[in-house]
Design an enzyme around this catalytic site. Structure first.
Site, PDB file in Angstrom:
ATOM      1  N   TRP A  98       0.772  -1.267  -0.046  1.00 26.95           N
ATOM      2  CA  TRP A  98      -0.065   0.158   0.621  1.00 26.95           C
ATOM      3  C   TRP A  98       0.697   1.323   0.389  1.00 26.95           C
ATOM      4  CZ3 TRP A  98      -3.006  -2.866  -1.659  1.00 26.95           C
ATOM      5  CH2 TRP A  98      -4.033  -3.968  -0.616  1.00 26.95           C
ATOM      6  N   ASN A 214      -7.411  -0.821  -5.046  1.00 28.69           N
ATOM      7  CA  ASN A 214      -7.710  -1.635  -4.323  1.00 28.69           C
ATOM      8  C   ASN A 214      -8.586  -2.744  -4.347  1.00 28.69           C
ATOM      9  OD1 ASN A 214      -6.500  -4.598  -3.102  1.00 28.69           O
ATOM     10  ND2 ASN A 214      -7.544  -3.787  -1.575  1.00 28.69           N
ATOM     11  N   GLU A 215      -9.079  -3.705  -4.987  1.00 26.95           N
ATOM     12  CA  GLU A 215     -10.909  -4.268  -5.521  1.00 26.95           C
ATOM     13  C   GLU A 215     -11.386  -3.318  -5.371  1.00 26.95           C
ATOM     14  OE1 GLU A 215      -9.224  -8.595  -3.316  1.00 26.95           O
ATOM     15  OE2 GLU A 215     -11.051  -7.056  -2.222  1.00 26.95           O
ATOM     16  N   TYR A 292      -9.837 -16.203  -4.311  1.00 26.87           N
ATOM     17  CA  TYR A 292     -10.514 -16.403  -2.570  1.00 26.87           C
ATOM     18  C   TYR A 292     -12.067 -17.540  -2.888  1.00 26.87           C
ATOM     19  CZ  TYR A 292      -6.960 -13.383  -1.864  1.00 26.87           C
ATOM     20  OH  TYR A 292      -5.527 -12.354  -1.401  1.00 26.87           O
ATOM     21  N   GLU A 332      -4.131 -11.465  -6.311  1.00 31.34           N
ATOM     22  CA  GLU A 332      -3.977 -12.014  -4.899  1.00 31.34           C
ATOM     23  C   GLU A 332      -4.029 -13.402  -4.848  1.00 31.34           C
ATOM     24  OE1 GLU A 332      -5.941 -10.114  -1.803  1.00 31.34           O
ATOM     25  OE2 GLU A 332      -5.309  -8.317  -2.661  1.00 31.34           O
ATOM     26  N   TRP A 374      -1.004 -13.747  -0.608  1.00 29.33           N
ATOM     27  CA  TRP A 374      -1.448 -13.047   0.353  1.00 29.33           C
ATOM     28  C   TRP A 374      -1.218 -13.740   1.431  1.00 29.33           C
ATOM     29  CZ3 TRP A 374      -2.877  -7.814  -0.146  1.00 29.33           C
ATOM     30  CH2 TRP A 374      -3.845  -7.478   1.327  1.00 29.33           C
TER      31      TRP A 374
END
Length: 432
Positions: A98, A214-215, A292, A332, A374
């Protein structure tokens, strides 16, 4: 992934620390510093592949979102150095982290719009300098979609508190005031001159790429068009500031309205992005997906989750190769210790399967450049733990799997370089 720090303790120096930081920040603005202008080994794209110095570049890497936050305290910087050293020892060559921490919380980078904590910025300087030292390239993300570390909600709250009429956090993508806040932050980061190396971020080859957000997600428009407009505007802005570095969006990979038949690949829902149209924007240099299945399909058994993972990866492999014609990064993936029935063996098996897919696609001529697990952490960082953390020194089996993947990707890179020099590719073709 949304990130969360359990620790809620306040900055020990309180108002004095902030005042001192602002003073230092002011001095930093008026002092002249050297800007590096020489040619370095920037990561580029050629056709649908990554290259360094014109030769194919494949990698294995990791996420470590916490680095700037930890490095803001000089007494804790050894943790950043340790993770980078351990990663380099395993052949990991790319790290995503980040470049944001928004709001009045602990170790915020941007305290309020345009007001920065210089000591935290110096923590980011340290991260960039250490990455250069260990030969690891960084992907730096500008903002979070989620409220963790402020993110998109904080930007909208800043606008609301200043009297701007905003109705939802999705106004982040459309409100001109909020977009102005974001652009100011992007400019501040890109034009930052590192206080350790004296190299401007915009000229530092240690940075592989910028990430817009991010996302990203948009509940008010599931078609992907709102985010598409925002990406187009912000990508043009980034490229107007920096002609050296690559740019990606930060997407999870959800399909939208461009190819409706692709929506069946999504895990049963949409998030307001369109993997195809968003990544076709010319200024976006490469695509990303996150993976995920254990979280997205939490009610399914492990076999169903892994079957989804296979479809998810191979669908995006194909689309990147045949439609986008741009490199793809699995930015990720991981398995959490909080998952039902978790054990180290299951995590290792999952990582091995992901790595195998990445390697097989790269070897067969695909556009995939590598994967970023991740996440890696150092010992003694319990407050940053989210269940996915990997401490290499404490997990020899996982450490071995990661180093094996690094060696495999490096060996494949060497082979492709030999082929490239023996048979240079035609314009517009891949290296395979």
């Amino acid at each position: 992934m949304a990130t969360y720090i359990k620790s809620t303790h306040l900055n020990k120096m309180g108002a004095i620390f902030v005042a001192f930081s602002l003073y230092i920040s002011f001095l930093g603005c008026v002092c002249e510093a050297r800007i590096y202008t020489g040619k370095g080994a920037f990561v580029r794209t050629k056709g649908s592949n990554f290259v360094v110095n014109g030769s194919p570049f494949l990698f294995n890497g990791f996420n470590a979102y916490w680095m700037m936050n930890v490095a803001a305290d000089p007494s804790e910087r050894y943790k950043v150095s340790q993770v980078l050293q351990d990663a380099a020892n395993d052949g990991l060559s790319v790290c995503r982290t980040w470049a944001f921490a928004d709001g009045g919380g602990y170790n915020a980078l941007q305290i309020s719009p345009g007001v920065y904590n210089e000591l935290v910025f110096q923590g980011l300087d340290f991260v960039v300098a250490e990455a250069r030292k260990y030969g690891i390239r960084l992907i730096l993300s500008f903002v979070n979609h989620f409220k963790d570390f402020g993110g998109r909600p904080q930007y909208v709250e800043w606008a609301r508190n200043s009297g701007v009429q905003v109705s939802s956090y999705d106004d982040f993508y459309t409100n001109p005031i909020v977009k102005g806040y974001y652009k100011n932050h992007v400019q501040r980061v890109i034009t930052r001159i590192n206080t350790i190396t004296q190299i401007a971020y915009s000229h530092d080859p240690a940075i592989m790429a910028w990430e817009l957000i991010n996302e990203p997600r948009c509940q008010s428009d599931y078609s992907g068009r709102t985010i598409n407009d925002w990406v187009q505007e912000m990508a043009l802005f980034v490229k107007s500031l920096d002609r050296y570095h690559l740019l990606e969006i930060g997407m999870e990979g959800f399909y939208g309205d461009t190819m409706p038949e692709k929506k069946q690949i999504n895990p049963g829902y949409q998030v307001g992005t369109d993997f195809i149209s968003n990544n076709l924007i010319r200024e976006i240099d490469f695509a990303t997906i996150h993976a995920y299945p254990h979280r997205w399909l939490s009610g399914k058994d492990e076999d169903s989750q892994m079957a989804f993972m296979q479809r998810w990866m191979w669908s995006h492999f194909k689309d990147s190769r045949t439609i986008l014609k741009k490199p793809l990064v699995i930015a990720e993936f991981g398995k959490s210790s909080k998952d039902p029935g978790y054990n180290i063996h299951k995590r290792d098996s999952y990582m091995r399967d992901v790595y195998r897919n990445i390697f097989m696609e790269a070897r067969s001529g695909g556009t995939v450049g590598g994967g970023l697990v991740w996440q890696l952490m150092a010992d003694g960082m319990g407050s940053y733990g989210d269940g996915y953390e990997i401490i290499l020194s404490e997990n020899p089996s996982t450490d071995n799997i990661m180093s094996q993947q690094s060696r495999a990707m490096t060996s494949l890179s060497h082979l492709l370089r030999i082929r490239h020099h023996q048979h240079p590719p035609r314009a517009g073709s891949t290296f395979f």
